[in-house]
Design a protein around this motif. Structure first.
Motif, PDB file in Angstrom:
ATOM      1  N   LEU A  41       6.621  -0.300   1.887  1.00  0.00           N
ATOM      2  CA  LEU A  41       6.028   0.507   2.950  1.00  0.00           C
ATOM      3  C   LEU A  41       5.892   1.962   2.503  1.00  0.00           C
ATOM      4  O   LEU A  41       4.875   2.611   2.782  1.00  0.00           O
ATOM      5  CB  LEU A  41       6.865   0.408   4.228  1.00  0.00           C
ATOM      6  CG  LEU A  41       6.316   1.150   5.437  1.00  0.00           C
ATOM      7  CD1 LEU A  41       4.942   0.634   5.842  1.00  0.00           C
ATOM      8  CD2 LEU A  41       7.294   1.029   6.605  1.00  0.00           C
ATOM      9  N   LEU A  45       2.432   4.115   2.460  1.00  0.00           N
ATOM     10  CA  LEU A  45       2.274   5.382   3.184  1.00  0.00           C
ATOM     11  C   LEU A  45       2.010   6.568   2.260  1.00  0.00           C
ATOM     12  O   LEU A  45       1.768   7.673   2.739  1.00  0.00           O
ATOM     13  CB  LEU A  45       3.514   5.662   4.033  1.00  0.00           C
ATOM     14  CG  LEU A  45       3.753   4.677   5.179  1.00  0.00           C
ATOM     15  CD1 LEU A  45       5.089   4.951   5.851  1.00  0.00           C
ATOM     16  CD2 LEU A  45       2.621   4.717   6.182  1.00  0.00           C
ATOM     17  N   TYR A  79       8.726   0.647  10.758  1.00  0.00           N
ATOM     18  CA  TYR A  79       7.369   0.401  11.250  1.00  0.00           C
ATOM     19  C   TYR A  79       6.938   1.481  12.245  1.00  0.00           C
ATOM     20  O   TYR A  79       5.751   1.805  12.340  1.00  0.00           O
ATOM     21  CB  TYR A  79       7.252  -0.998  11.853  1.00  0.00           C
ATOM     22  CG  TYR A  79       7.426  -2.113  10.838  1.00  0.00           C
ATOM     23  CD1 TYR A  79       7.198  -1.898   9.475  1.00  0.00           C
ATOM     24  CD2 TYR A  79       7.824  -3.378  11.224  1.00  0.00           C
ATOM     25  CE1 TYR A  79       7.357  -2.906   8.546  1.00  0.00           C
ATOM     26  CE2 TYR A  79       7.980  -4.401  10.299  1.00  0.00           C
ATOM     27  CZ  TYR A  79       7.754  -4.163   8.963  1.00  0.00           C
ATOM     28  OH  TYR A  79       7.903  -5.170   8.044  1.00  0.00           O
ATOM     29  N   ALA A  82       5.584   4.058  10.168  1.00  0.00           N
ATOM     30  CA  ALA A  82       4.228   3.698   9.736  1.00  0.00           C
ATOM     31  C   ALA A  82       3.210   4.027  10.827  1.00  0.00           C
ATOM     32  O   ALA A  82       2.080   4.431  10.525  1.00  0.00           O
ATOM     33  CB  ALA A  82       4.164   2.222   9.361  1.00  0.00           C
ATOM     34  N   GLY A  86       0.977   6.552   9.030  1.00  0.00           N
ATOM     35  CA  GLY A  86      -0.042   5.736   8.385  1.00  0.00           C
ATOM     36  C   GLY A  86      -1.448   6.033   8.856  1.00  0.00           C
ATOM     37  O   GLY A  86      -1.659   6.659   9.896  1.00  0.00           O
ATOM     38  N   VAL A  90      -3.013   0.926   8.481  1.00  0.00           N
ATOM     39  CA  VAL A  90      -1.556   0.753   8.407  1.00  0.00           C
ATOM     40  C   VAL A  90      -0.977   0.732   9.820  1.00  0.00           C
ATOM     41  O   VAL A  90      -0.076  -0.062  10.121  1.00  0.00           O
ATOM     42  CB  VAL A  90      -0.910   1.857   7.547  1.00  0.00           C
ATOM     43  CG1 VAL A  90       0.602   1.816   7.643  1.00  0.00           C
ATOM     44  CG2 VAL A  90      -1.358   1.732   6.100  1.00  0.00           C
ATOM     45  N   ARG A  91      -1.500   1.565  10.701  1.00  0.00           N
ATOM     46  CA  ARG A  91      -1.026   1.572  12.087  1.00  0.00           C
ATOM     47  C   ARG A  91      -1.275   0.228  12.751  1.00  0.00           C
ATOM     48  O   ARG A  91      -0.404  -0.313  13.440  1.00  0.00           O
ATOM     49  CB  ARG A  91      -1.712   2.682  12.887  1.00  0.00           C
ATOM     50  CG  ARG A  91      -1.207   4.061  12.583  1.00  0.00           C
ATOM     51  CD  ARG A  91      -1.971   5.127  13.352  1.00  0.00           C
ATOM     52  NE  ARG A  91      -1.338   6.429  13.200  1.00  0.00           N
ATOM     53  CZ  ARG A  91      -1.764   7.524  13.796  1.00  0.00           C
ATOM     54  NH1 ARG A  91      -2.822   7.491  14.595  1.00  0.00           N
ATOM     55  NH2 ARG A  91      -1.124   8.668  13.597  1.00  0.00           N
ATOM     56  N   ALA A  94       1.214  -2.214  11.428  1.00  0.00           N
ATOM     57  CA  ALA A  94       2.550  -1.965  11.975  1.00  0.00           C
ATOM     58  C   ALA A  94       2.658  -2.479  13.408  1.00  0.00           C
ATOM     59  O   ALA A  94       3.680  -3.074  13.783  1.00  0.00           O
ATOM     60  CB  ALA A  94       2.881  -0.477  11.905  1.00  0.00           C
TER      61      ALA A  94
END
Length: 161
Positions: A41, A45, A79, A82, A86, A90-91, A94
């Motif tokens: 992760l 990021l 998360y 993230a 992110g 990525v969001r 998550a």
């Protein structure tokens, strides 16, 4: 392939297509632990690495498959990070992973995102909270709504209603 090799491979993102990803997973011969998921992760990021959209997209696909197999509640706060740090892809990932590692004790940490001045982050938090929320979320939001500098008051009220 061990955890260190996995991390190196993940940073390099050599995959060109789904077949490459499938071959990669065939070579992955160990159970990925929460610590390794957290390290992956961190790579996901990394703003510099995310600047290559093709490689970043492949990393997201690989991470999604790896993370789906690890349901440790300690990942919940990672998360949340993230969601905060992110990009939109990525969001979204998550948000989909949070229910698998749902940790009621950390719901207030997710609710804190509603305090952000960033309306996009607040909306992301609302989507995440709808997936994992319950009594603990309502309790946390109820405490926050009274703060005069609470930017997410509207989102919080909509969420509770």
């Amino acid at each position: 392939m061990n955890a260190k090799e996995l991390l190196k491979h993940f940073k390099n993102a050599p995959w060109q297509n789904e077949q490459d990803i499938a071959s990669f997973f065939l070579a992955l011969d160990f159970q990925v632990d929460p610590r390794t998921v957290t390290q992956l992760l961190d790579v996901l990021l990394n703003k510099r690495l995310a600047s290559d959209p093709g490689a970043h997209g492949m990393r997201i696909r690989v991470f999604a498959k790896i993370a789906a197999e690890v349901d440790d509640k300690r990942l919940f706060t990672h998360y949340i990070r993230a969601l905060k740090d992110g990009d939109s892809a990525v969001r979204t990932l998550a948000i989909s992973l949070l229910p698998k590692v749902n940790n009621y004790e950390d719901h207030p940490k997710l609710c804190v995102l509603l305090k952000s001045k960033d309306p996009e982050l607040r909306q992301t938090a609302v989507r995440a909270l709808k997936n994992v929320g319950g009594k603990t979320v309502i309790q946390a939001i109820t405490k926050m709504v009274g703060d005069k500098d609470f930017f997410g008051r509207g989102e919080a009220i909509d969420l509770v209603m």
